[in-house]
Design a protein around this motif. Structure first.
Motif, short mmCIF file in Angstrom:
data_model
loop_
_atom_site.label_atom_id
_atom_site.label_comp_id
_atom_site.label_asym_id
_atom_site.label_seq_id
_atom_site.Cartn_x
_atom_site.Cartn_y
_atom_site.Cartn_z
N VAL A 39 0.86 -1.18 0.00
CA VAL A 39 0.00 0.00 0.00
C VAL A 39 0.90 1.23 0.00
N TYR A 40 0.66 2.15 -0.92
CA TYR A 40 1.52 3.33 -1.02
C TYR A 40 1.12 4.37 0.00
N HIS A 41 2.08 4.76 0.82
CA HIS A 41 1.93 5.76 1.87
C HIS A 41 3.15 6.67 1.79
N ALA A 42 3.09 7.82 2.42
CA ALA A 42 4.23 8.74 2.39
C ALA A 42 5.52 8.08 2.87
N PHE A 43 5.41 7.09 3.77
CA PHE A 43 6.60 6.42 4.27
C PHE A 43 7.37 5.71 3.15
N GLU A 44 6.68 5.35 2.05
CA GLU A 44 7.35 4.66 0.96
C GLU A 44 8.48 5.49 0.36
N LEU A 45 8.35 6.80 0.40
CA LEU A 45 9.39 7.66 -0.16
C LEU A 45 10.73 7.46 0.54
N LEU A 46 10.68 7.09 1.81
CA LEU A 46 11.92 6.91 2.57
C LEU A 46 12.67 5.67 2.12
N ALA A 91 -3.09 -0.38 -3.43
CA ALA A 91 -3.86 0.66 -2.76
C ALA A 91 -2.95 1.85 -2.47
N VAL A 92 -3.58 3.00 -2.23
CA VAL A 92 -2.82 4.20 -1.85
C VAL A 92 -3.50 4.85 -0.66
N THR A 93 -2.71 5.58 0.10
CA THR A 93 -3.23 6.42 1.17
C THR A 93 -2.18 7.48 1.48
N ASP A 94 -2.58 8.59 2.07
CA ASP A 94 -1.68 9.64 2.51
C ASP A 94 -1.04 10.36 1.32
N MET A 95 -0.09 11.24 1.65
CA MET A 95 0.63 12.02 0.66
C MET A 95 1.73 11.15 0.05
N PRO A 96 2.18 11.46 -1.16
CA PRO A 96 1.68 12.50 -2.05
C PRO A 96 0.55 12.02 -2.96
N ALA A 97 0.13 10.75 -2.80
CA ALA A 97 -0.86 10.19 -3.72
C ALA A 97 -2.17 10.96 -3.71
N VAL A 98 -2.62 11.41 -2.51
CA VAL A 98 -3.94 12.04 -2.46
C VAL A 98 -3.98 13.40 -3.15
N CYS A 99 -2.83 13.94 -3.54
CA CYS A 99 -2.83 15.13 -4.39
C CYS A 99 -3.54 14.85 -5.71
N PHE A 100 -3.57 13.57 -6.09
CA PHE A 100 -4.15 13.16 -7.37
C PHE A 100 -5.46 12.40 -7.15
N ALA A 101 -6.19 12.76 -6.10
CA ALA A 101 -7.43 12.06 -5.79
C ALA A 101 -8.40 12.06 -6.95
N GLU A 102 -8.65 13.23 -7.52
CA GLU A 102 -9.62 13.32 -8.61
C GLU A 102 -9.17 12.50 -9.81
N GLU A 103 -7.88 12.57 -10.13
CA GLU A 103 -7.36 11.83 -11.27
C GLU A 103 -7.43 10.33 -11.04
N MET A 104 -7.13 9.87 -9.83
CA MET A 104 -7.13 8.44 -9.56
C MET A 104 -8.54 7.86 -9.54
N VAL A 105 -9.51 8.62 -9.03
CA VAL A 105 -10.89 8.13 -9.05
C VAL A 105 -11.32 7.86 -10.49
N ALA A 106 -10.89 8.72 -11.41
CA ALA A 106 -11.23 8.53 -12.82
C ALA A 106 -10.37 7.46 -13.49
N ALA A 107 -9.09 7.41 -13.14
CA ALA A 107 -8.17 6.50 -13.81
C ALA A 107 -8.36 5.05 -13.39
N GLY A 152 17.09 15.55 0.68
CA GLY A 152 16.82 16.57 -0.32
C GLY A 152 15.69 16.19 -1.27
N PRO A 153 15.80 15.02 -1.95
CA PRO A 153 14.71 14.62 -2.86
C PRO A 153 13.38 14.43 -2.16
N VAL A 154 13.38 13.83 -0.95
CA VAL A 154 12.14 13.62 -0.21
C VAL A 154 11.51 14.96 0.17
N ALA A 155 12.34 15.88 0.66
CA ALA A 155 11.82 17.20 1.06
C ALA A 155 11.27 17.96 -0.14
N ARG A 156 11.89 17.82 -1.30
CA ARG A 156 11.40 18.54 -2.48
C ARG A 156 10.00 18.06 -2.87
#
Length: 271
Positions: A39-46, A91-107, A152-156
């Motif tokens: 499940v994709y969560h913000a922790f995955e970026l780490l 599945a996805v939850t949390d940031m940054p995935a939910v920035c694309f909530a509208e797009e994912m509901v359609a996709a 650096g990349p995570v913070a960006r």
């Protein structure tokens, strides 16, 4: 519209679109148990810093005035998996995935949508102390600027969604607009999600409503209750420690030898 692409390992089954600091870590653990898939969560970026450039590019493109991706054209929606590193996740939850909530509901038209909402004042206090304030702390951003390899990349990525999604470039701007953004976001998710695909889940309700909605048997383990504040504080301490190690390692392996070589070359030709 296809629910998968040729590069997708598993179908996207669940979009948990609650805002950060609404029990996303608990939902993540519950979905991992029910789906038996990542499940994709913000922790995955780490653990996947290599994902950061794709997230940053997609967020920047979505919220730029020149190349706005929201709402995405149908062709762009069909290639959402090529834009975002989600092909290995069910599945996805949390940031940054939910920035694309509208797009994912359609996709992902076959994916179920879970929405967890929290009392807005309780949410704001938690969001402000655990996410907003640390993201704008000068010392943390100095470390991120120096550590080009990990923090650096995570913070960006996080600063990209703060600027684009919240329209905030300072802590004061984020605080002043947070509650309005929270309300607008939940209204948008309810507006774009067909009612038969949506579960408004209340944390503390246990397995039954979630399992019934997803068509899964009730597990014989307690529903996960992750203390997100404690986890986030621990993660943040770990992140800063890892960033310091990253700086030291890369300085020793790359920067110091290059500096020595440059100094030696300068000394040789100066003689």
């Amino acid at each position: 519209m296809a629910n998968t692409t040729k590069d997708r390992r598993v179908p996207m089954q669940v979009l948990s679109l609650g805002m950060p600091r609404t029990g996303t870590a608990s939902i993540r653990e519950a979905l991992r148990i029910l789906l038996d898939e990542p499940v994709y969560h913000a922790f995955e970026l780490l653990d996947h810093v290599d994902h950061c450039p794709r997230w940053e590019a997609a967020i920047t493109a979505k919220f730029s005035e020149k190349d706005r991706l929201s709402p995405l054209a149908q062709q762009q929606r069909q290639h959402l998996d090529e834009m975002l590193p989600l092909g290995d996740y069910a599945a996805v939850t949390d940031m940054p995935a939910v920035c694309f909530a509208e797009e994912m509901v359609a996709a992902y038209p076959h994916a179920k949508v879970i929405l967890v909402e929290r009392d807005i004042e309780s949410w704001f206090r938690s969001f402000d102390s655990i996410i907003a304030a640390p993201m704008f702390h000068p010392a943390n951003n100095i470390i991120a600027a120096i550590d080009l390899w990990f923090l650096g990349p995570v913070a960006r990525v996080h600063h990209s969604w703060i600027r684009g999604w919240f329209g905030a470039r300072t802590l004061e701007e984020m605080r002043s607009g947070a509650r309005g953004h929270y309300r607008d976001y939940y209204a948008m998710v309810r507006r774009v999600t067909p009612p038969e695909r949506l579960l408004e889940y209340e944390l503390g309700s246990g397995w039954e409503p979630l399992c019934e909605f997803l068509g899964k048997p009730v597990p014989d383990v307690p529903f996960p209750k992750v203390n997100e504040s404690a986890v986030m504080e621990g993660k943040f301490t770990s992140i800063l420690a890892r960033a310091r190690r990253s700086i030291a390692y890369n300085f020793g392996v790359y920067v110091l030898p290059a500096a020595v070589a440059a100094g030696g070359t300068w000394w040789y030709y100066r003689r």
